[in-house]
Design an enzyme around this catalytic site. Sequence first.
Site, short mmCIF file in Angstrom:
data_model
loop_
_atom_site.label_atom_id
_atom_site.label_comp_id
_atom_site.label_asym_id
_atom_site.label_seq_id
_atom_site.Cartn_x
_atom_site.Cartn_y
_atom_site.Cartn_z
N HIS A 266 34.68 -24.33 -11.96
CA HIS A 266 35.55 -25.10 -11.06
C HIS A 266 34.71 -26.23 -10.46
CE1 HIS A 266 38.52 -21.60 -9.96
NE2 HIS A 266 39.16 -22.48 -10.70
N ASP B 45 41.65 -11.40 -7.04
CA ASP B 45 41.04 -12.71 -6.80
C ASP B 45 41.80 -13.53 -5.76
OD1 ASP B 45 38.69 -12.77 -8.33
OD2 ASP B 45 39.73 -13.43 -10.15
N CYS C 165 35.46 -21.32 -2.04
CA CYS C 165 36.52 -20.62 -2.80
C CYS C 165 37.45 -19.84 -1.88
CB CYS C 165 35.91 -19.64 -3.79
SG CYS C 165 34.87 -20.36 -5.05
#
Length: 279
Positions: A178, A78, A272
């Site tokens: 998020h 990630d 992101c």
Amino acid sequence: MTVMPAMEPGTVRTALRRHFLMCRPEHFAVTYAINPWMDPAAGADAGRAVAQWEGLRAAYLALGHEVSLIDPIEGLPDMVFAANGALVVGGRVYGAKFTHPERHAEGPAYAKWMRENGFSEVLEARHTNEGEGDFLTLDDVILAGTGFRTDIAAHQEAQEFLGRPVVTLRLVDPRFYHLDTALFPLGGRNVAYYPGAFSPGSRAVLERLFPDAIIAGEDDAAVLGLNAVCDGRNVVINAEATGLIRTLRAHGYEPVPVDLSELRKAGGGPKCCTLELRG
Ligand code: ARG
């Protein structure tokens, strides 16, 4: 009935040049599930992820932004989601402290990059926080998400360290774990968001702070259309968010659609993958 135009005719939105930090997804995979988007059985392809990510980087460069790179680390699938690595405001770095053990090692890796690249003031956070995943910086205020990842105590820690007012917003839908999956700043004074991601009280706060916000529907939120990056004029956004793209255009913004479908398998989109370095 008269229909008001979405913006004053002749309004010109101005782009500001940004400096971003990104991480090429060479070791991208979905090997664990820490949000509802992730299914290790579905199979994710690092090669495809890299190709799509290169498209995102090229879009930023074409818009005139600067992109720095941090080396990906094997075993941290990630790490491509650079937004989570820190919060950088006024040259000060508030370090990330990840919620899940699978990502713990990313915090120190990003902090190290910062120290080695001219950021001398790096705070190692005491409280759990996932950087710009949950902290979105506007001109006068920093909006901060909580509910799934970032601890409210981190909102206070960030406010004290950065000297900017931090406004807490509570997230209630696990798909939007998020803040940056549910809201993005449109320049320094306005935002776009999906109301369904927020608690009633936080929705009221957003209505009060941003009466002119662009409101997104569930269809656009469900393709991570709110995980977008706006430079004041251009909006780099998932191509599938067709309704929101139309609305943005009607408000004088210039949508720049990108395909990050492979990264969405981990619950990530353009924002992101992007950490803003504010000098
Ligand atoms: N799989 C990652 C996680 O669940 C995705 C992070 C996406 N980043 C973001 N800024 N929303 O932590």
